[in-house]
Scaffold this motif. Sequence first.
Motif, PDB file in Angstrom:
ATOM      1  N   VAL A   1      27.835 -12.334  26.276  1.00  0.00           N
ATOM      2  CA  VAL A   1      26.687 -13.196  26.543  1.00  0.00           C
ATOM      3  C   VAL A   1      26.394 -13.955  25.241  1.00  0.00           C
ATOM      4  CG1 VAL A   1      24.259 -13.291  27.231  1.00  0.00           C
ATOM      5  CG2 VAL A   1      25.773 -11.555  28.233  1.00  0.00           C
ATOM      6  N   TRP A   2      26.687 -15.257  25.222  1.00  0.00           N
ATOM      7  CA  TRP A   2      26.540 -16.044  23.995  1.00  0.00           C
ATOM      8  C   TRP A   2      25.103 -16.475  23.691  1.00  0.00           C
ATOM      9  CZ3 TRP A   2      29.978 -16.253  20.252  1.00  0.00           C
ATOM     10  CH2 TRP A   2      31.320 -16.011  20.538  1.00  0.00           C
ATOM     11  N   PRO A   3      24.292 -16.862  24.688  1.00  0.00           N
ATOM     12  CA  PRO A   3      22.910 -17.255  24.362  1.00  0.00           C
ATOM     13  C   PRO A   3      22.168 -16.129  23.647  1.00  0.00           C
ATOM     14  CG  PRO A   3      23.461 -17.941  26.594  1.00  0.00           C
ATOM     15  CD  PRO A   3      24.594 -17.064  26.125  1.00  0.00           C
ATOM     16  N   GLN A   4      21.373 -16.480  22.638  1.00  0.00           N
ATOM     17  CA  GLN A   4      20.592 -15.555  21.810  1.00  0.00           C
ATOM     18  C   GLN A   4      21.473 -14.709  20.884  1.00  0.00           C
ATOM     19  OE1 GLN A   4      18.150 -13.401  24.759  1.00  0.00           O
ATOM     20  NE2 GLN A   4      16.438 -14.718  24.189  1.00  0.00           N
ATOM     21  N   SER A   5      22.707 -15.116  20.680  1.00  0.00           N
ATOM     22  CA  SER A   5      23.541 -14.413  19.705  1.00  0.00           C
ATOM     23  C   SER A   5      23.080 -14.755  18.289  1.00  0.00           C
ATOM     24  CB  SER A   5      25.011 -14.784  19.886  1.00  0.00           C
ATOM     25  OG  SER A   5      25.206 -16.177  19.735  1.00  0.00           O
ATOM     26  N   LEU A   6      23.454 -13.917  17.337  1.00  0.00           N
ATOM     27  CA  LEU A   6      23.136 -14.121  15.922  1.00  0.00           C
ATOM     28  C   LEU A   6      24.438 -14.384  15.187  1.00  0.00           C
ATOM     29  CD1 LEU A   6      20.779 -11.036  15.613  1.00  0.00           C
ATOM     30  CD2 LEU A   6      20.007 -13.411  15.665  1.00  0.00           C
ATOM     31  N   TYR A   7      24.501 -15.472  14.423  1.00  0.00           N
ATOM     32  CA  TYR A   7      25.764 -15.780  13.740  1.00  0.00           C
ATOM     33  C   TYR A   7      25.566 -15.859  12.229  1.00  0.00           C
ATOM     34  CZ  TYR A   7      24.239 -20.699  13.403  1.00  0.00           C
ATOM     35  OH  TYR A   7      23.553 -21.851  13.125  1.00  0.00           O
ATOM     36  N   ASP A   8      26.663 -15.581  11.515  1.00  0.00           N
ATOM     37  CA  ASP A   8      26.568 -15.466  10.059  1.00  0.00           C
ATOM     38  C   ASP A   8      27.955 -15.650   9.447  1.00  0.00           C
ATOM     39  OD1 ASP A   8      25.121 -15.041   7.754  1.00  0.00           O
ATOM     40  OD2 ASP A   8      25.168 -12.863   7.870  1.00  0.00           O
ATOM     41  N   PRO A   9      28.062 -16.316   8.307  1.00  0.00           N
ATOM     42  CA  PRO A   9      29.363 -16.378   7.628  1.00  0.00           C
ATOM     43  C   PRO A   9      29.638 -15.097   6.838  1.00  0.00           C
ATOM     44  CG  PRO A   9      27.917 -18.228   7.016  1.00  0.00           C
ATOM     45  CD  PRO A   9      27.075 -17.180   7.655  1.00  0.00           C
ATOM     46  N   GLU A  10      30.914 -14.794   6.699  1.00  0.00           N
ATOM     47  CA  GLU A  10      31.380 -13.799   5.734  1.00  0.00           C
ATOM     48  C   GLU A  10      31.965 -14.573   4.557  1.00  0.00           C
ATOM     49  OE1 GLU A  10      31.757 -10.014   6.321  1.00  0.00           O
ATOM     50  OE2 GLU A  10      30.037 -10.751   7.431  1.00  0.00           O
ATOM     51  N   TYR A  11      31.907 -13.991   3.377  1.00  0.00           N
ATOM     52  CA  TYR A  11      32.337 -14.702   2.168  1.00  0.00           C
ATOM     53  C   TYR A  11      33.372 -13.907   1.395  1.00  0.00           C
ATOM     54  CZ  TYR A  11      28.322 -17.841   2.708  1.00  0.00           C
ATOM     55  OH  TYR A  11      27.425 -18.771   3.194  1.00  0.00           O
ATOM     56  N   TRP A  12      34.234 -14.643   0.691  1.00  0.00           N
ATOM     57  CA  TRP A  12      35.043 -14.063  -0.368  1.00  0.00           C
ATOM     58  C   TRP A  12      34.253 -14.196  -1.661  1.00  0.00           C
ATOM     59  CZ3 TRP A  12      38.661 -11.347   1.610  1.00  0.00           C
ATOM     60  CH2 TRP A  12      39.545 -11.816   2.597  1.00  0.00           C
ATOM     61  N   ALA A  13      34.201 -13.124  -2.446  1.00  0.00           N
ATOM     62  CA  ALA A  13      33.586 -13.154  -3.765  1.00  0.00           C
ATOM     63  C   ALA A  13      34.546 -12.514  -4.754  1.00  0.00           C
ATOM     64  CB  ALA A  13      32.248 -12.415  -3.764  1.00  0.00           C
ATOM     65  N   VAL A  14      34.436 -12.915  -6.011  1.00  0.00           N
ATOM     66  CA  VAL A  14      35.300 -12.390  -7.066  1.00  0.00           C
ATOM     67  C   VAL A  14      34.473 -11.444  -7.928  1.00  0.00           C
ATOM     68  CG1 VAL A  14      36.752 -12.971  -9.038  1.00  0.00           C
ATOM     69  CG2 VAL A  14      36.681 -14.499  -7.048  1.00  0.00           C
ATOM     70  N   VAL A  15      34.946 -10.215  -8.065  1.00  0.00           N
ATOM     71  CA  VAL A  15      34.179  -9.186  -8.772  1.00  0.00           C
ATOM     72  C   VAL A  15      34.089  -9.522 -10.262  1.00  0.00           C
ATOM     73  CG1 VAL A  15      34.004  -6.728  -9.302  1.00  0.00           C
ATOM     74  CG2 VAL A  15      34.886  -7.473  -7.079  1.00  0.00           C
ATOM     75  N   LYS A  16      32.887  -9.391 -10.799  1.00  0.00           N
ATOM     76  CA  LYS A  16      32.625  -9.700 -12.204  1.00  0.00           C
ATOM     77  C   LYS A  16      33.510  -8.842 -13.116  1.00  0.00           C
ATOM     78  CE  LYS A  16      30.009 -11.693 -15.414  1.00  0.00           C
ATOM     79  NZ  LYS A  16      29.891 -13.168 -15.559  1.00  0.00           N
TER      80      LYS A  16
END
Length: 346
Positions: free
Chosen positions: A247-262
Amino acid sequence: MSRSLRCSVPFALAFLSASVWAAPQDLTVISFGGATKQAQEKAYFQPFNASGAGNIIAGEYNGELSKIKAMVSAGHTSWDVVEVESPELLRGCEEGLFEKLDPGRFGDAANFVPGALTECGVATYVWSMVMAYDQSKQAKAPQSWADFWNVADFPGKRGLRKSAKYTLEIALLADGVKADEVYKVLSTPQGVTRAFAKLDQIKSNIQWWEAGAQPAQWLVAGDVVMSAAYNGRIASAQKEGMKLSIVWPQSLYDPEYWAVVKGTPNKALAENFIAFASQPQTQKVFSENIPYGPVHRQTLPLLPKDVQEQLPTAEANLAGAQAVDAEFWVDHGEELEQRFNAWAAR
C-alpha cells in the motif's frame, strides 16, 4: 567531475587516478546486509573490484553510531565507507564522526534528487516504509493505516518496527493527521501523547519486528495480517513468488547515504567508490536487483516501466507519501526512543 562519469560502466573508472594500475587497495564498506547488500554486491562491489580500482571488503552492521564513535575516539578506523540513515548522517557529521566531502567531487547536483549531496554524505538510494499484506489471506485489501488499526474488519496481529521512529508517524497517520503535518504535530507534547494513545488501541495486537526480513516472513506464515515493512524486502519476496502487496499511499520515504569514516587513510579511494556507485548505469543495476529508488535523475529512464513502478521515486508512489524528517529525529530521537522503550516494556 569528468564527463566520463556519464559514460558506460566499462569506461566509468576513467576518472580514477593512475594508481589503480598498482596492486588493488583494500576498502572496507559496511552496509545493512540482506537483500540490499546482495544488490550492492552486483551493482557496486563486484564491478568496482573487477575494474582493478580497489578491493571491496564488504561487511554489515545495524546502523549504530556507537561502533563508529569508538573507532574515531580510539584513533583506529578499520571501516572506510558506511551506509547510514539520514538522521545518523546528520548526527555523525555534527559529532565529527565522518569526513567532510566535496559535493563537486561526485558530479552536478542538478543530476541528483534534492538532498543527495551533503557535507558528510552522498545519498545512494531512496527507500520507503510501507504497509504490506498477503493478498491470498485477505478477503479485502487494506487501503490505509486507519485500516491497520481496524481490528474488527482485519482481525489478527500487526507487524511494526520496534522503534519510535516510523511507528509514531504511522500512529498519527492512522489517527487522521495529514502527511505533511505529521512532524508539526509530533513536535508538540500533545502530539506525542496522541501518538502513544493511538498505539495503546492496538498494543495487544502488535508483533514487533527488529530485522527487515521479518515482516515478509511473518506475512507468508500468517503470523501477522499486515505489517509495516521496507518496500525492498517486500519486493524481494514478491520476486520469490510470495503473494504480498504494498500500500503506497501514506508511506514514509527516506534516502540512505554513503559516509566516509573520520580518520580513514583511504579517503581518496572511498570517494572514488562513492562516485562510481553514484552513476546512472551502476544505480540502474542496483534498482533492477532491489526496488529502491535511484538518486541520479538519469537512472529512471534506463529502467523498464514495470521496474520503475516498484520504486519509491516513481511519481505515482510519491503521491501521498511523506519524507522522513531527519532533523526532527536528530533533535528528538533520543527522548522519544527512551519513552517508546518504556512504553513497549509495560
